[in-house]
Design an enzyme around this catalytic site. Structure first.
Site, PDB file in Angstrom:
ATOM      1  N   ASP A   1     -13.090  37.375 -12.241  1.00 61.71           N
ATOM      2  CA  ASP A   1     -13.283  36.937 -13.623  1.00 61.71           C
ATOM      3  C   ASP A   1     -12.550  35.629 -13.895  1.00 61.71           C
ATOM      4  OD1 ASP A   1     -14.791  39.225 -14.118  1.00 61.71           O
ATOM      5  OD2 ASP A   1     -13.027  40.384 -14.692  1.00 61.71           O
TER       6      ASP A   1
ATOM      7  N   ASP B   1     -10.264  35.947  -6.652  1.00 60.16           N
ATOM      8  CA  ASP B   1     -10.313  36.639  -7.933  1.00 60.16           C
ATOM      9  C   ASP B   1     -11.754  36.540  -8.431  1.00 60.16           C
ATOM     10  OD1 ASP B   1      -9.368  37.668 -10.532  1.00 60.16           O
ATOM     11  OD2 ASP B   1      -9.783  35.633 -11.219  1.00 60.16           O
TER      12      ASP B   1
END
Length: 239
Positions: free
Chosen positions: A26, A24
């Site tokens: 953010d 991922d």
């Protein structure tokens, strides 16, 4: 009871060998959460609302296609502002302020180590392509470690996190079976996405999240600093 009051979850996964690492972006690679929260607040402030932690917790890791509607429902903004309007304002704010987002501790040493060991890596993010490209502009040294990026607005992506689609698509494009991958996430929706895809998950949650939110993760840590890659079948750091 908050996460940092709990002991890290660091039991190894017996017999697992990871050939591909899916990250991922953010909150996992880059500290975007403060800027993101400020952007949401700026979008809804004209209506006397703000994005506090209780609201932010409900949208962490979710697709830009879905989280603006959650904000509208939670703040009673129906008929005052639309989901696309919130998304557009937020995206513009993020592009303007993306230079403020710093790479998180432990990320660069881990990426350099995995690259040197021949582990292929991809980013699987709910953010749209345009937001990713702005981060790439300001953090090119981060993105050069990755073979590929799958974004939340990818035309092949049917469902956002917590559905498994984005990680299954990432594995497919990397030419790997789900069982050969490992996921790195910070949000509950992302942890659920990785697990639903049949992949082990390393969670690095926001310290304000309760530990129970990450009970589905295989490894839970306060930071990637001190992470032992061998726990999830990755090559260990050399002594």
């Amino acid at each position: 009871i908050f996460f940092r009051r709990q002991l890290p979850k660091m039991a190894p996964i017996p017999g697992h060998e990871s050939k591909v690492a899916l990250f991922d972006m953010d909150g996992t690679l880059v500290d975007t959460e403060t800027v993101s929260t400020n952007g949401i607040t700026a979008a809804i402030a004209p209506f006397g609302c703000e994005c506090d932690w209780e609201l932010k917790k409900k949208i962490l890791g979710k697709s830009i296609k879905t989280w603006p509607d959650i904000i509208i429902a939670e703040r009673g903004l129906e008929g005052k502002i639309s989901g696309p309007e919130i998304a557009s304002f937020w995206a513009e704010y993020m592009m303007t302020h993306s230079h403020e987002c710093e790479v998180l501790p432990g990320v660069m040493p881990l990426l350099a180590h995995l690259k040197a060991c021949g582990i292929r890596m991809a980013i699987c993010t709910s953010s749209p392509r345009v937001a990713v490209e702005h981060k790439r502009k300001h953090r090119p040294e981060l993105f050069e470690y990755f073979d590929m990026v799958v974004t939340g607005d990818d035309p092949e992506l049917k469902n956002g996190k917590p559905a498994p689609d984005i990680y299954l698509l990432g594995a497919k494009r990397m030419g790997a079976a789900p069982a050969q991958c490992v996921v790195f996430e910070d949000a509950l929706a992302g942890v659920q996405s990785g697990r639903a895809a049949g992949m082990p998950v390393v969670a690095i949650p926001d310290p304000r999240l309760e530990a129970e939110f990450h009970s589905q993760a295989d490894v839970v840590l306060p930071s990637l600093e001190g992470f032992l890659p061998e726990l999830v079948g990755l090559p260990p750091f050399k002594a």
